[in-house]
Design a protein around this motif. Sequence first.
Motif: not given
Lengths: 225, 234
Positions: B90-101, B103-111, B116-117, B125-126
């Motif tokens: 998975l990409t870095a941001i896909e990893n974060l999106r999975f773990f955020a989900a 945790h019940g967090l609905r984080r968009n790509g910008r957040k 990451l920043e 990210a990509g």
Amino acid sequence: MTELRWTWLIARKDLNLEFRAGGRLLSMIAFVVLAGFLFGFALDKGQVPGRAVVASLTWLTVLFASTAGAGRIFDTEEEDGAFRHVLLTPVSRRAVFLGKTVANLALTWLITALSFIALTSFLGVRTSGSLAAHAAIFLPGTIGLSATATFFGRMSRHSNLGDSLLPVLTFPLLAPLVFFGATASARVFMALPWDEISSLVRLLWAFAIGSVAVGAVLFHHVTDE
Amino acid sequence: MTLEGRGIVCDYGPVRALAGVDLRAAGREILAIVGPNGAGKTTLLKVLSGERRPDHGEVTLNGTRVSGSDAAWRARIGLVSHRTGLYEKLTAIENLRFFAALHGLRRNGRKLTATLEAVGAGDLAGRRVETLSRGQRQRVALARSILHDPEILFLDEPFTGLDPEGAAGLEHALTARRHDGAVVVLVTHDLRRGLRLADRVVVLRRGRKVFDGEAAEDGAAEILDHFTAGAEAP
């Protein structure tokens, strides 16, 4: 609702990883096709008609391929310790189990379809008009198979024996499922009426529901220290 | 906020990994648990995080017993270990999106990109994790561990294999978490780094606590003595 969402997230991630890894899925597909090819050659069709053995061989091929796949679905979790981090999120162990079972089930359906096509083709068995009946048998059979393999796949990863433990644990438990499934499928191939098959399908559903329920309740025992 | 372990005993079969360890970590504080290999550091961290049930003793947060089987507790903690725990395909941001989900967090790509920043990994990210260096992976892992803003951050040998730049980035992130009020528990066998970063130091040896005190400069020699000689706690 949260449990369903977690289940879906885990299953989607596992399938995504499985398709991106590519090699593992391809090896399972190659195994299934080659097994059909070899069975087709090994069987003396003059002495034993393909219709008499195709059901048993299909179920055994699905059993071997899906059990091997179930162990590997935890490999991606162990790659760099990811599973530890999954377990440290609020996700329930039940949802982890169900998500992994769903991912395994999707792969098992693929394997089952390929096994069915490969074996009926190589053994020269006609399946006209019976596909719905076969699907009605394989549906509960593969659910029971996937749930059992997922549970014991994790258990074998948790032990020092690893892969070698998985068949030892699962095959005795799955023997009744293979017997019910192969017998029911054989009866469909022999064009027997559904009345003579339905009781076996009910047993397959009982096995499927039981294995999913037991796995969901006990999964935390094979994940937590 | 105070995380406390009392009388923690852990056995692996006949081997006693922890023999009645007491410790306390407060908010706005980095507690370093140091000791040689086999001292019981990682076991202690697993007990504190709830990953392992102690055979005796308890872990409390502000006096209330905590357990790893409690989802609410797991939502309050983050972990960075020497194994990054990222999915390589998975990409870095896909990893974060999975773990955020999870945790019940609905984080968009910008957040997620902003997270990451914050750890100096915005440009990753990509990229698939399998294409990242060890230091880059560890930054992504740190972003994953803080995306749900945990009150308690556990670190298990997080500096292993990091280059100086990566280590400096991680140190900066840890001090930032301390500044934000989090409890930071750092397990390391690198005593010098532990002393430099931490406010307090606990030294373990063979499952026993042999030192527990301030990581002030003038105490460093004493800690070093305990580390190397394994003297009993006073």
